[in-house]
Structure formats: C-alpha cells, structure tokens
Design a protein around this motif. Structure first.
Motif, PDB file in Angstrom:
ATOM      1  N   GLU B 117      39.439  36.436  26.116  1.00 61.07           N
ATOM      2  CA  GLU B 117      38.301  35.680  26.286  1.00 61.07           C
ATOM      3  C   GLU B 117      38.088  34.766  27.510  1.00 61.07           C
ATOM      4  OE1 GLU B 117      37.134  33.636  22.619  1.00 61.07           O
ATOM      5  OE2 GLU B 117      36.251  31.930  23.683  1.00 61.07           O
ATOM      6  N   GLY B 130      34.598  37.615  23.392  1.00 58.62           N
ATOM      7  CA  GLY B 130      35.462  37.189  22.100  1.00 58.62           C
ATOM      8  C   GLY B 130      36.195  38.539  21.631  1.00 58.62           C
ATOM      9  N   VAL B 259      37.242  43.761  23.000  1.00 58.46           N
ATOM     10  CA  VAL B 259      36.529  42.618  23.216  1.00 58.46           C
ATOM     11  C   VAL B 259      35.040  42.908  23.503  1.00 58.46           C
ATOM     12  CG1 VAL B 259      36.717  40.882  25.271  1.00 58.46           C
ATOM     13  CG2 VAL B 259      38.774  42.140  24.802  1.00 58.46           C
TER      14      VAL B 259
END
Lengths: 229, 434
Positions: B117, B130, B259
C-alpha cells in the motif's frame, strides 16, 4: 440626328431542313426614334421570326441588325442579354406575369437583370404602373386582374427603365375589342411621349393605329404607304 | 457633328464608324447583371411561393440528414454511455496479483510485499491502494457473543479477509456505522474487525456503540465498523475484514494475494506498467497487473458497429432525397418554362438562369439539412432522455449536416439547372402563362 433605333440591312433568317425554310429574306428596315411601327402579316409569314430577331432572342443567318447604333452580330450572348435588359421592352400576347407575385413585384422583375440600383425599385415600378393607369392595383395578384389589366401590367414592366424599343407581339391577341382599344390607346399615348414602338399583329385594326406599317408576306418585308387600305 | 443617315444599301458597302466592331461598341453595350441580393430574393420568393411543395421536395433529404445525425449522435451517446460505466468502475481499477510462476510451490513467498500500500500510494496517479488476502482461519467458525440458542444457528462459516487500511478507499467502500480500521490498528496488530453488512447481519451485529465483539474460532475481535456498500470486490460485503498485522499475528498470514488500486482516470495503463516494478523491483514479472481495456478501443468498437449499418441506411435515404430534389426541380423547370423565357427576355443570361435554379436547389438542400439536423438531434435527445443517458454529439455535426444538405441540393440541381439554362427563350415564350 442620332443613330436609328433599328437598322436592318439585308437581314435573313432561314431554318435548316429539306427544303430549308426562309422565314425572312433580305429585309431592310429603318426605325427612327419615336416611330410607331406596325408589322402585319398573316400567320406563318415570318412575323414572329422578325420579332425574335428584333428582340435579340434569335440570330440572323445573314445581314446586319444594328440596335441603337450597335451591330448586334458582334455581341456575345452576355452582351445580347444586356441589350435586352436595358434597351428592349417586351410585351407578349400571353402577358407572362408570374402568378405568385403582385403586380408591383412583376414590374420590379424587369430590373432584376440590370445592374441598376435596388433603391427605389419599387417606386419606379409604382410610377410605371401609374403610367399605364394601374396605380390602384399595385398590390393585386395577377389572378385577380382582368386580361386588359394584365396586359397593362406587362406594358408597365416593359416601360420600367425606359427602353429604346418596345416590342409587342400580338398585344391584343388575347383581349376583347373594348380592352384592345384601351391597350391601343395606351400605346398611342406612349408614342406621343416619344417611345419607339414596334407592334407585331395580324389585326389590321391594331395596325391602323400605328404611324408606319410594314408587311411581311412569305418572308419578304415591304413598307406600306400610309394611303394604303 | 451632324450627318445624314446613309441609305441601307450604302451602309453595307461603306460602314459608318459605329459599325466598327472592335472599338466603340464596348461602351455602347450595357452589361446584364444579377445582384446577389436579387438572387437571394428570387430564390426566396420561388421557394416560399409553394411551401407545401417545398416541404415535400425536401422531405427525403430531411429524413436522410436526420437519420445520419441521429445515427452518429446515438452511436456517440451509446459509446459514451458504455465508457462512462467503465469510467466509474473499471477504467480506474487496477488489480495486482502474483503471477503464475513455473515451479512455484506452496512454500514460495508472495512477490507482493506487506508494505504494498505504501509503495503504490507514492505513485502519481494512484488514488488509493490496499491489499486483500483471504485468511485461512483453520476451519474456525464465526460467532458473536457465546449464546446458547437451541433453535437458531449462531455459528457461521464466514470468510475472513486480511486487508491494509487503504483497501476501503480502493474499493470505494462506504461505512454504515463506526469506522474503518487504520494504520495504527494494523501496526499494533489490534484485534479489531470491520464487518461487511451481510456478515454483520448473520452475526446479529447491528450497532457498534455497545462495543460488540465477535469470535472467529477462539480469537476475539472488537467490531469497529460495519460497511454499507462497496463499488468493487463485493465479496467484502459478506466477509470479516481484519488488518494485515492482526492476520499475521493470529493466523500466520504469509503473504499478500492481491493489491487493489483505484487510479485516476486515464492512469490505468501507466500504473499497470509501474506497479509491478514498485512492488517487486527485482522481478517485476512475478507481479501480474490487470488493467481495464482502453476506453477508446471500447468506444470505437461500439461506434463502428452501430455506425456501419445505419450510415449505409442514412446514405441511401440521402441518395433518395437527392433524387427527389432533382426530380421535383426538373418538373418545376418544365412548369416554369414560360417564366424562364420571360427572364431571358428581360435580360437574364443562361448563367443567370442556371445560377438561380442551382441556388434554389442548394437552398432547398440547406433548409432540409437544417431541419434534418434538428430532427436528428431531437431524436438523440429523446432516446437519451428515455434511457437516461447523457446525449453526446460531435460539435461539428450540427454544422456539417446543413452543409451536407446544401451540397446534396447543389448536386441534385445540376442537371435541372443545365436543362433550364438550355431552354431557348423563343420556345419558352411560346408557352402560355398567366
């Protein structure tokens, strides 16, 4: 003395065919300014051919036609159109008014193809209409006019711009005797004002009014003496 | 100077100076003229004289132009509509995951680091990023307070997902009550959880002001927030979401699976190229980036599919329209033969006559173009309103359509105008007219 309005020397017009049709042979004619000329002859005699030649709507096969001192043989189509626009006023048997336009608009049409000022075009049209006695029908539609009135509108259209020559082709051909009389009276008045008129007719009554009479018979043009009849 | 007029026969032998064909006649011959203002006036009068006929003549072209404008406008609108949906959800979405590697085995670590992140939010164009990794809870069931209810089931198989705090923004989550966990929770490995609404419902957690706790297996977590909705990754709605730190601490989370990145509009391709390097500088190939299809490609595909068929139809109706104009203009030339003769007698050249008829048909085409464009735009707006789309038009379209109409009118008028100009005044005048 100024140049004559119309000067024909040995003018001929023949139409190709077998045999060729000689509608006009070797015609000589001199029309001076202010002349009132009637061209008479039976139908098929070559009257219309002469009118078309005089009106620059047709070209002669041979001979000279000078209009206002200009040899018309040397003019191209554009210049002939210019001569028609400025020097010749036409009056037709069938009036040729545009049905969708008022009398004033019909008269104004004659100025469209001159490079004249647009200003006061309507005023000039109204003046011409008043001259032919139609000052009260300026905004009338042609369909509401009588035959005589229509022909007077056509005369007014021909008068705007003061042509050198007013050419009338059977102007009373579609009119009754009384209205014919009115048109002829109008022609006489215009003649008195100094306008040069050439009226083509088969009607001797009409021809009688004119100052000079020219006869066509089988394409041959000859001037009649005033005493003739 | 006064001179007497020579006799005609003398004239031929000895032409006077004015008969000289080269010098003086130019001055003597007045030129014909047709002022543009007069042309406009004549054309306007001719077209308005019979409005019903003018409308019917123009009808084919009106419909043709309307069809073309509507087709182009609707294709553009529909294409934009699709792109807009992509914009909101897909065009700004980049997902990074571990690439399939040959010889990879269970023990091999993920190529994506835990600080993914951090690394990605430093990239220009990343709005939020995230991590999202399913947690193996070893078959542990989730429950809220240990309540003995013989009739109801109070233990559930609810997926547990480990996330970094940025995930909530990356999937555009909204919170119904409470809050998301933050970096602090993550670093301290605090035993906190955020519930998806589905999970919260099953667990019977509706509010957090009474500090509810849930259990997964034997682990207890404090619920800090309940999600309301997410725009992406809807499996979060039925999950228990815990911070990465907690997952590593309690469930031995070994690596990151995915991600999720929310990128600025237009940055997807760039981020898709940069993110693997940022995450795995040594082996960027170990990270796979999923980027949305290029919006331009999507749009042009849609447009060309819609366009091809309808453009052909529009073109056909334009052709029919042009034939209609040519046909009626030709008829009107024949009808107006007397008028043409009169105009020639009044001094019109062939060019003037041709110009007038050409201008008439071009003006008719222009009028049809304006009307057709208006109809076309109206139908685009109408369809858009009905389907709640945003109408989109190329800005040049409303201007090009009338020009197209005028060109069609011009082309359609060529033959009638030529026909009109070649009518001999003599023949024309023989036709009777009122």
């Amino acid at each position: 003395m100024t140049a004559p309005v119309v000067e024909l020397v040995g003018l001929s017009r023949s139409f190709p065919g077998t045999p060729p049709v000689h509608a006009l042979r070797d015609a000589d004619l001199l029309v001076q300014q202010g002349d009132y000329l009637a061209i008479v002859g039976p139908s098929g005699s070559g009257k219309s051919t002469l009118l078309h030649l005089l009106g620059l709507l047709d070209r002669p096969t041979s001979g000279v036609y000078a209009l206002d001192g200009v040899d018309t043989a040397s003019l191209d189509d554009r210049e002939r159109a210019g001569m028609r626009a400025h020097r010749i006023g036409f009056v037709f048997q069938s009036f040729h008014l545009l049905a969708s336009r008022t009398t004033a608009e019909n008269v104004m049409l004659s100025e469209v193809y001159r490079k004249g000022p647009r200003k006061q075009r309507r005023a000039r049209a109204v003046e011409a209409l008043e001259r032919v006695g139609l000052g009260h029908r300026i905004d009338a539609m042609p369909t509401t006019l009588s035959g005589g009135e229509r022909q007077r509108v056509a005369v007014a259209r021909a008068l705007v711009g003061r042509p050198s020559l007013l050419l009338a082709d059977e102007p009373t051909g579609n009119l009754d005797t009384a209205t014919s009389e009115q048109i002829l009276e109008l022609f006489r008045e215009l003649h008195d004002d100094g306008l040069t008129l050439a009226v083509i007719t088969h009607d001797l009554e009409v021809a009688d009014v004119a100052e000079r009479r020219v006869q066509i018979r089988d394409g041959v043009l000859s001037e009649l003496e005033r005493s003739w009849r | 100077m006064r001179w007497t007029w020579p006799e005609p026969s003398e004239l031929l032998r000895n032409p006077p100076p004015w008969l000289d064909r080269s010098t003086r006649r130019r001055n003597a011959v007045p030129a014909p003229g047709f002022r543009p203002a007069d042309l406009v006036g004549e054309v306007t009068t001719a077209l308005t004289a019979r409005p019903a006929r003018t409308m019917l003549t123009a009808l084919g072209t009106i419909l043709g132009v309307a069809a073309l404008v509507a087709t182009l406008g609707l294709a553009k609108t529909a294409g934009n509509q699709i792109v807009r949906q992509f914009d909101e959800l897909e065009a700004t979405r980049v997902v990074l995951s571990n690439a399939e590697r040959q010889g990879r085995n269970e023990t091999q670590l993920s190529a994506i680091p835990f600080d993914a992140e951090d690394r990605l939010t430093r990239l220009n164009g990343v709005e939020a990023a995230g991590t999202k990794t399913p947690v193996d809870v070893g078959g542990g069931l989730a429950r809220s307070v240990p309540l003995i209810d013989p009739q109801g089931q109070n233990e559930f198989q609810i997926p547990v997902i480990a996330a970094s705090p940025g995930l909530f923004d990356a999937v555009r989550a909204t919170v119904r009550t409470g809050r998301f966990f933050d970096t602090g929770h993550d670093e301290r490995s605090d035993a906190v959880a955020v519930l998806g609404p589905g999970a919260a419902n099953r667990l019977g957690v509706e509010r957090i002001d009474n500090l509810p706790a849930i259990f997964v297996g034997e682990e207890a977590f404090a619920v800090v927030g309940i999600l309301d909705d997410v725009a992406r990754e809807t499996d979060l709605l039925n999950s228990i979401i815990i911070p990465n730190g907690l997952a590593r601490d309690r469930f031995q989370l070994a690596g990151i699976d995915e991600v999720h990145v929310d990128v600025a509009v237009g940055a997807a391709d760039l981020i898709g190229a940069q993110a693997p390097i940022a995450l795995s500088p040594n082996e960027p190939g170990f990270v796979r980036a999923r980027v949305p299809p290029s919006p331009r490609a999507v749009r042009s595909t849609v447009e060309s599919e819609v366009n091809a068929l309808f453009l052909v139809l529009g073109g056909l109706s334009l052709l029919v329209g042009a034939i209609g104009i040519a046909n009626v203009t030709l008829v009107s030339v024949l009808e107006r033969t007397g008028e043409i003769g009169l105009r020639r007698a009044l001094g019109a050249t062939r060019g003037h006559i041709a110009g007038q008829f050409l201008t008439e048909s071009a003006a008719l085409g222009l009028f049809a173009g304006v009307l057709g464009a208006s109809l076309g735009i109206l139908s685009v707006v109408g369809v858009s309103a009905a389907r709640q789309w945003t109408p989109v038009l190329e800005p040049w379209l409303p201007f090009a359509a009338p020009v197209l109409g005028a060109i069609i009118g011009l082309v359609a008028g060529v033959y009638p105008a030529w026909k009109a100009s070649s009518i001999e005044p003599i023949t024309a005048l023989r036709v009777g007219a009122g």
